[in-house]
Design an enzyme around this catalytic site. Structure first.
Site, short mmCIF file in Angstrom:
data_model
loop_
_atom_site.label_atom_id
_atom_site.label_comp_id
_atom_site.label_asym_id
_atom_site.label_seq_id
_atom_site.Cartn_x
_atom_site.Cartn_y
_atom_site.Cartn_z
N GLU A 157 18.25 21.28 35.43
CA GLU A 157 18.66 19.90 35.74
C GLU A 157 18.27 18.86 34.69
O GLU A 157 17.58 17.89 34.98
CB GLU A 157 18.11 19.48 37.11
CG GLU A 157 18.54 20.42 38.22
CD GLU A 157 17.93 20.09 39.58
OE1 GLU A 157 17.09 19.18 39.66
OE2 GLU A 157 18.31 20.74 40.57
N GLU A 262 22.38 29.59 43.08
CA GLU A 262 21.68 29.15 44.30
C GLU A 262 22.71 28.87 45.39
O GLU A 262 22.68 27.83 46.04
CB GLU A 262 20.84 27.89 44.03
CG GLU A 262 19.87 28.03 42.87
CD GLU A 262 19.01 26.79 42.62
OE1 GLU A 262 18.93 25.91 43.51
OE2 GLU A 262 18.43 26.70 41.53
C1 GLA Z 1 17.04 23.02 43.34
C2 GLA Z 1 16.06 23.99 42.68
C3 GLA Z 1 15.67 25.11 43.61
C4 GLA Z 1 15.33 24.60 44.99
C5 GLA Z 1 16.47 23.78 45.52
C6 GLA Z 1 16.20 23.31 46.91
O1 GLA Z 1 18.31 23.50 43.38
O2 GLA Z 1 16.60 24.57 41.51
O3 GLA Z 1 14.56 25.79 43.09
O4 GLA Z 1 14.14 23.85 44.95
O5 GLA Z 1 16.67 22.68 44.66
O6 GLA Z 1 15.82 24.37 47.73
#
Ligand code: GLA
Length: 372
Positions: A157, A262
């Site tokens: 990010e 994710e």
């Molecule tokens: C972001 C992070 C993850 C996690 C999510 C929320 O996407 O990359 O590691 O903390 O937020 O669960």
């Protein structure tokens, strides 16, 4: 009498074949010719407190991302202090079960302790000191697990939605150099590990253009990068199919691995759609925002399943560039969606339910694997 006996035997055979066919459905087998399938494990699961999830992880997935144990605040909580115990447990479990491991994450603006940016007097450190700290962290953590971690989310990010650099302390203190250096040092520490850039809203034009520019710049400067991760915290209506197709089309031309890292489905009502809601604070669960506290009705199971099938249909279309799809958790009960952006809701964002049973979405996803 004979007929009755025959019927009983037939029924037993039918039940047995039904059970084995359900059990033999596995995500990793279904997609083995397309891409790896991953999941995330919480600290609680890594400690062995949820053995059923570990069993599902071993049976269904190829690769594990730890949700937290490799984040800076967990693995390196104080100067010179490293907490490798939970990481060792995770890696031992994965090695025993033939699962690869993703290192998540080296540099992020969340879950990094304040000391990283401060000197003993509490003043902000210089660029030189911060880069030294990053280097020490990367060499220690990546170096320790050299050869045992398949790939690292080196940076998490770094960009805003509009494509500008996120104004983090990393950037304020070290400029853009920290990005380049982090990749170079991770490569030096483990030349065999894949290195990734990971972010959310990766279909937003601004961020997408920034990521494309960064990858091309890395290539020109010979900075190692092997993949980009689209976090994939997506909703029922966003991103649209067109937006996903467009972004996969663009990223797949970069000639590096494209991953969804994710994936989970935000299928509960969104607080920002209700007047006065502000997602930056936790709200008491209200019935309108928490409509299925006990179980998900069949009609909604179908909505979730259809949306997942839509995602995987797109992943399959781009499978020559897509190297991994990771679900952000094994089962609904563990998901962060139950407590963010509102605490205390019952969410159903994943492919297995709270009782560790495969959901309709699981079977719809498996079906898409037949697509060419
Ligand atoms: C972001 C992070 C993850 C996690 C999510 C929320 O996407 O990359 O590691 O903390 O937020 O669960």
């Amino acid at each position: 009498m004979n007929l009755r006996y025959l019927i009983i035997v037939l029924v037993i055979l039918l039940i047995a074949s039904f059970c084995t066919s359900k059990k033999s459905d596995s995500l990793k087998d279904a997609f083995k010719d397309k891409y790896l399938i991953g999941t995330a494990l919480t600290d609680y699961q890594i400690k062995g407190n949820d053995p059923k999830s570990l069993q599902t992880a071993g049976e269904q997935f190829d690769v594990i991302t730890p949700e937290n144990v490799l984040k800076w605040e967990k693995v390196h909580p104080a100067p010179g202090i490293y907490n490798f115990g939970p990481v060792d447990s995770l890696i031992e479990f994965c090695e025993k079960n033939n699962l690869a491991v993703i290192g998540h994450t080296l540099i992020w603006h969340h879950q990094t302790p304040e000391w990283v940016f401060k000197d003993k007097e509490g003043n902000q450190v210089s660029k030189d000191t911060l880069l030294k700290r990053i280097k020490e962290h990367i060499f220690t953590v990546v170096g320790k697990y050299k050869g045992r971690i398949h790939g690292w989310d080196v940076i998490n990010e770094a960009f805003e939605d509009d494509g500008s650099f996120r104004n983090t302390l990393w950037r304020q203190i070290a400029g853009e150099d920290y990005l380049h250096k982090a990749f170079e040092w991770a490569h030096e520490a483990d030349p065999g590990a894949e290195l990734y850039y990971n972010d959310y809203n990766m279909w937003y034009k601004g961020r997408r253009n920034a990521v494309v520019k960064m990858v091309n710049e890395f290539k020109t400067k010979n900075i190692p990068i092997h993949g980009i991760g689209l976090q994939g915290h997506w909703g029922l209506n966003y991103p649209t199919v067109d937006e996903l197709n467009e972004v996969f089309e663009i990223y797949s031309k970069l000639d590096i691995n494209v991953m969804v890292t994710e994936l989970d489905l935000d299928m509960l009502p969104r607080p920002e759609d209700y007047e006065g809601a502000d997602i930056s604070v936790n709200y008491e669960a209200k019935s309108v925002l928490n409509p299925w506290p006990d179980s998900l009705p069949d009609s909604m199971q179908t909505v979730v399943a259809d949306r997942y099938a839509q995602f995987f249909t797109i992943f399959n279309k781009y499978s020559s560039s897509v190297s991994r799809i990771t679900l952000w958790g094994v089962h609904d009960g563990q998901s962060w969606r139950n407590y963010w952006p509102i605490h205390g809701r019952t969410a159903y964002p994943l492919l297995f339910d709270r009782n560790h049973q495969p959901k309709k979405a699981f079977f719809e996803v498996i079906k898409t694997a037949q697509q060419k």
